[in-house]
Design a protein around this motif. Structure first.
Motif, short mmCIF file in Angstrom:
data_model
loop_
_atom_site.label_atom_id
_atom_site.label_comp_id
_atom_site.label_asym_id
_atom_site.label_seq_id
_atom_site.Cartn_x
_atom_site.Cartn_y
_atom_site.Cartn_z
N ALA A 131 0.86 -1.17 0.00
CA ALA A 131 0.00 0.00 0.00
C ALA A 131 0.90 1.23 0.00
O ALA A 131 1.92 1.25 0.70
N ARG A 132 0.56 2.21 -0.81
CA ARG A 132 1.43 3.37 -1.00
C ARG A 132 0.85 4.61 -0.32
O ARG A 132 -0.34 4.90 -0.43
N THR A 133 1.72 5.36 0.35
CA THR A 133 1.33 6.57 1.08
C THR A 133 1.00 7.72 0.12
O THR A 133 1.76 7.95 -0.83
N PRO A 134 -0.11 8.43 0.35
CA PRO A 134 -0.46 9.57 -0.52
C PRO A 134 0.39 10.80 -0.22
O PRO A 134 -0.08 11.76 0.38
N LEU A 135 1.66 10.76 -0.64
CA LEU A 135 2.61 11.82 -0.31
C LEU A 135 2.09 13.21 -0.68
O LEU A 135 2.31 14.17 0.04
N GLN A 136 1.36 13.29 -1.80
CA GLN A 136 0.93 14.60 -2.29
C GLN A 136 -0.13 15.23 -1.38
O GLN A 136 -0.37 16.42 -1.45
N ASP A 137 -0.75 14.46 -0.52
CA ASP A 137 -1.81 14.99 0.33
C ASP A 137 -1.33 15.28 1.75
O ASP A 137 -2.12 15.65 2.61
N LEU A 138 -0.04 15.09 2.01
CA LEU A 138 0.44 15.23 3.38
C LEU A 138 1.21 16.53 3.58
O LEU A 138 1.70 17.13 2.63
N TYR A 139 1.32 16.94 4.84
CA TYR A 139 2.02 18.17 5.20
C TYR A 139 3.02 17.87 6.30
O TYR A 139 2.85 16.91 7.04
N GLY A 140 4.04 18.71 6.41
CA GLY A 140 4.99 18.52 7.49
C GLY A 140 5.78 17.24 7.31
O GLY A 140 6.05 16.80 6.19
N THR A 141 6.15 16.62 8.41
CA THR A 141 7.10 15.52 8.31
C THR A 141 6.57 14.18 8.78
O THR A 141 7.22 13.16 8.59
#
Lengths: 295, 203
Positions: free
Chosen positions: A78-88
């Protein structure tokens, strides 16, 4: 027909009706209580959340219904939605996943961690034992060594690089536990083994792991999620994800590596002159622009 | 007029330079105390307060260790008693493995286990450096739908069969604790340890 029997049957039917009615009423009341109170759907009035009572507190919390944060899943990852995240920090439920035999359901009361091999005193630890050792908390990324896809222009950051995530991990330093067991001088490697259907097993160089590795039982302030290795996992900062064994149940110290399937047949790379590189454990630097990004 | 404007320009450039160098200085002093250094320092202080031993957890008995100590390394340590034969392994393979790995070991749907002349896929005959790994892996993780369900005898037999089908051993070659670690795998000499040493190099 006997009138007595007739009345009894009628009564039975009547009872069934009442029970059904009560059940339906119960469900309706439950749903009514849990409903989200929203302004009337009358288009003539402006929707204004400041003009109605909002929903009450919630035991587990939820995201705004206007945000759709989702992993992209396959049968084993399963892949993390990097484009929807903020900060670290990656929210725990959006941490990437990669497993080789699914996610085991482990009862921490039954789970045991065995430390043996080249140690003075082999140990068995339960989760509650682990929690009694001095704890450390640290923010670390974990990346699958199979991360990074390319091939077409229309790819989201999640599709390109979604097998990487970052959490705040809490647990016990591996060195704390191994020193408790007593490390024999010949020990240079250890095998870490998971309790999943794959009994996932990797050899790890001891020196590097003693410097920084930890046995984590918490992630972002809560017990590690089953997807990330509940009740305990190895976290080795900077190493390829596969070595950071989830559902950790055994650590065996040894002189030499074990050459498991996961460090020979897999997680090795073909390099120049027909050679195959093994134990490429340290992840290289990687970066990706998450905003602006496709689409 | 010209003099004044060039004077202003010089003053402006000076101001800009000063503000830039200021910012740089700030960055340096900001970076120093934060991050890894601090984590390690605090940890050292913390560890100084710890006792020699915590005495938490219980001692593991020999029987307890034996129950879980299933790994087989290239030296063949901890290989169980018994002997595998490809002929017996064939039956087990067809009954318990072929549905996922193909009747001949290379038609899938899952991982190819037998090398062919036409396929370049990595598998036992062209990529695996140690024969002991087959025993270790099959015993821990296969068959996929019932991991760990094979007896040691069955694992020995199926290991012999996979080695035979990959043309690494003869059909009659007995596979046991003695012979398995001695089997030379074709890909063995290709494996090298990681020689990346950091820096800007891309490999």
């Amino acid at each position: 027909m006997d009138t007595k029997v007739y009345w009894r049957r009628l009564f039975k039917r009547w009872m069934v009706g009442v029970l059904l009615g009560v059940a339906v009423a119960f469900v309706v009341v439950k749903m009514w209580n849990n409903r989200i109170i929203e302004p009337d759907k009358d288009t003539k009035i402006v929707l204004d959340p400041s003009k109605v009572q909002g929903r009450g507190p919630d035991k587990a919390g939820y995201r705004s219904k206007y945000e759709r944060l989702q992993k992209i899943t396959s049968t084993t990852a399963a892949r993390t939605p990097l484009q929807d995240l903020y900060g670290t920090i990656t929210p725990s439920d959006l941490h990437f996943e990669r497993h080789h035999a699914g996610i085991p359901e482990i009862d921490p009361e039954k789970h045991e961690l065995l430390i043996h091999g080249l140690v003075e005193q082999p140990l068995v630890l339960k989760l509650k034992d682990l929690k009694r050792y001095p704890s450390v908390t640290r923010i670390c990324f974990i990346e699958c060594s199979g991360n990074f896809r390319y091939g077409k222009r229309e790819m989201t950051p999640q599709e390109v690089c979604g097998l990487t995530s970052q959490s705040e991990w809490t647990g016990v330093l591996l060195s704390t536990i191994l020193e408790e067991a007593g490390i024999k001088p010949q020990a240079e490697w250890f095998l870490a083994e998971g309790a999943d259907g794959a009994l996932m097993a990797r050899s790890v160089p001891l020196k590097e792991a003693l410097a920084e590795a930890m046995i984590a039982y918490a992630q972002n302030g809560e017990p590690i999620r089953p997807q990330q290795g509940y009740p305990m996992r190895l976290v080795i900062p900077g190493f390829e994800g596969n070595t950071q064994i989830k559902w950790l149940r055994r650590i065996e110290l040894s002189e030499k590596p074990f050459m498991t399937r996961e460090e020979t047949s897999k997680y090795t790379e073909k390099i120049a002159k027909g050679k195959i590189r093994m134990f490429s454990l340290v992840m290289d630097a990687r970066s990706i622009i998450t905003y602006p990004a496709y689409p | 007029m010209n003099k004044i404007s060039s004077f202003l320009f010089v003053v402006g450039a000076l101001l800009l330079a000063i503000s830039c160098s200021d910012r740089q200085a700030e960055n340096v002093s900001y970076a120093a105390p934060s991050g890894e250094g601090e984590w390690k320092e605090n940890l050292d202080l913390y560890q100084k307060t710890w006792p020699q031993k915590f005495g938490i957890g219980r001692q593991a008995s020999k029987e307890r260790i034996k129950k879980w100590d299933i790994d087989v390394n290239p030296q063949g340590e901890r290989l169980p008693k018994g002997e595998g034969l490809a002929s017996r392994g064939k039956e087990i393979y067809l009954a318990k493995c072929a549905s996922c790995h193909g009747k001949n070991g290379h038609e899938g749907p899952y991982d190819q286990l037998v090398v062919t002349d036409t396929s370049k896929r990595n598998t036992i005959g062209n990529y695996w450096p140690y024969a002991t790994t087959i025993f270790d892996y099959v015993r821990r993780a296969m068959p996929f739908n019932a991991p760990g369900s094979l007896s040691d005898q069955e694992v020995y037999d199926v290991t012999a069969y996979l080695l035979y089908r990959n043309k690494i051993i003869e059909e009659e070659y007995p596979v046991n604790a003695n012979t398995l670690p001695q089997i030379e795998m074709p890909a063995k000499s290709r494996f090298v340890l990681d020689d990346r040493r950091g820096g800007n190099e891309i490999k």
